[in-house]
Write an enzyme that holds these catalytic residues in place. Sequence first.
Site, short mmCIF file in Angstrom:
data_model
loop_
_atom_site.label_atom_id
_atom_site.label_comp_id
_atom_site.label_asym_id
_atom_site.label_seq_id
_atom_site.Cartn_x
_atom_site.Cartn_y
_atom_site.Cartn_z
N LYS A 11 0.83 -1.21 0.00
CA LYS A 11 0.00 0.00 0.00
C LYS A 11 0.86 1.27 0.00
CE LYS A 11 -3.95 -2.26 2.26
NZ LYS A 11 -4.94 -2.19 3.39
N TYR A 51 -12.39 -2.34 -3.66
CA TYR A 51 -12.90 -2.52 -2.30
C TYR A 51 -14.42 -2.49 -2.24
CZ TYR A 51 -8.33 -2.42 0.02
OH TYR A 51 -7.07 -2.73 0.48
N PHE A 59 -15.54 2.85 7.28
CA PHE A 59 -14.18 3.26 6.91
C PHE A 59 -13.96 3.32 5.40
CE2 PHE A 59 -14.13 -1.35 7.76
CZ PHE A 59 -13.65 -1.84 6.56
N ARG A 87 -1.17 -14.48 4.10
CA ARG A 87 -1.91 -13.83 5.21
C ARG A 87 -1.11 -13.94 6.51
NH1 ARG A 87 -6.44 -10.64 4.19
NH2 ARG A 87 -6.96 -11.04 6.36
N THR A 93 -5.01 -7.46 10.65
CA THR A 93 -5.39 -6.18 10.03
C THR A 93 -4.92 -4.99 10.85
OG1 THR A 93 -7.37 -7.32 9.22
CG2 THR A 93 -7.36 -4.91 9.07
N ARG A 104 2.91 -6.39 8.90
CA ARG A 104 2.17 -5.29 9.52
C ARG A 104 2.76 -4.89 10.88
NH1 ARG A 104 -3.77 -7.33 7.37
NH2 ARG A 104 -3.95 -5.83 5.67
N ASN A 114 -2.08 0.22 6.83
CA ASN A 114 -1.55 -1.05 7.35
C ASN A 114 -0.68 -1.81 6.35
OD1 ASN A 114 -3.58 -1.96 5.73
ND2 ASN A 114 -4.66 -3.12 7.29
N HIS A 117 -2.03 -5.50 1.47
CA HIS A 117 -3.29 -6.20 1.24
C HIS A 117 -2.97 -7.61 0.78
CE1 HIS A 117 -7.24 -7.29 -0.37
NE2 HIS A 117 -6.56 -7.81 -1.38
N GLU A 128 -9.45 -10.82 -7.77
CA GLU A 128 -8.53 -9.70 -7.54
C GLU A 128 -7.36 -9.72 -8.53
OE1 GLU A 128 -9.44 -9.03 -2.79
OE2 GLU A 128 -7.46 -9.73 -3.40
N1 UDP Z 1 -9.83 -1.06 7.47
C1 UDP Z 1 -9.89 0.15 8.12
N2 UDP Z 1 -10.54 0.20 9.32
C2 UDP Z 1 -11.13 -0.89 9.89
C3 UDP Z 1 -11.06 -2.12 9.20
C4 UDP Z 1 -10.41 -2.18 7.98
O1 UDP Z 1 -9.36 1.15 7.65
O2 UDP Z 1 -11.71 -0.77 10.97
C5 UDP Z 1 -9.13 -1.11 6.17
C6 UDP Z 1 -7.73 -1.70 6.32
O3 UDP Z 1 -6.86 -0.99 5.43
C7 UDP Z 1 -7.92 -3.13 5.85
C8 UDP Z 1 -8.98 -2.95 4.76
O4 UDP Z 1 -9.84 -1.94 5.26
O5 UDP Z 1 -6.72 -3.67 5.39
C9 UDP Z 1 -9.77 -4.17 4.43
O6 UDP Z 1 -10.33 -4.70 5.60
P1 UDP Z 1 -10.32 -6.28 5.90
O7 UDP Z 1 -11.19 -6.51 7.09
O8 UDP Z 1 -10.67 -7.01 4.63
O9 UDP Z 1 -8.81 -6.56 6.34
P2 UDP Z 1 -7.57 -7.27 5.64
O10 UDP Z 1 -8.10 -8.42 4.83
O11 UDP Z 1 -6.87 -6.23 4.79
O12 UDP Z 1 -6.68 -7.73 6.78
#
Ligand code: UDP
Length: 141
Positions: A11, A51, A59, A87, A93, A104, A114, A117, A128
């Site tokens: 990112k 997204y 958010f 992952r 996250t 992370r 964070n 992705h 994707e």
């Molecule tokens: N995100 C955020 N606030 C939150 C949860 C998610 O800004 O409370 C953002 C964060 O950048 C995250 C993305 O939304 O990586 C996608 O969320 P997801 O739950 O799919 O998490 P990921 O798969 O990226 O761990």
Amino acid sequence: MAVERTLSIIKPDAVAKNVIGEIYSRFEKSGLKIIASRMHHLSRQEAEGFYAVHKARPFFNDLVSFMISGPVMVQVLEGENAVLNHRQLMGATDPKKAEPGTIRADFADSIDANAVHGSDAAETAAVEIAYFFPAMSIYSR
Ligand code: UDP
């Protein structure tokens, strides 16, 4: 275990921190191969499309603004159990909850910014990957 593909995005925050190579190194050391790669500055429309699943979340707008704040590196990773392996390398996250030694934990500043992705399932990965790469620009080896 099956050989899988997954989509990874470094990112804008991590690109700005100049840690692309460090993150690529972690992928390669874990057995993941980078089989497609490009730097790209997402348009608002592209980020919203990527997204779309989060459109109703509070958010969403901040996430889209963050994702278009600078260029990202997008790559396809291939290997045994690639989705879960990737992952695990990424960590939770919220970087405050991420295991020490994960990407992370080491490079992310907040749950918004964070660093990375990663696709969350093989089916999502297929969608994707196709969003960013035509099949002929992916070099399985
Ligand atoms: N995100 C955020 N606030 C939150 C949860 C998610 O800004 O409370 C953002 C964060 O950048 C995250 C993305 O939304 O990586 C996608 O969320 P997801 O739950 O799919 O998490 P990921 O798969 O990226 O761990």
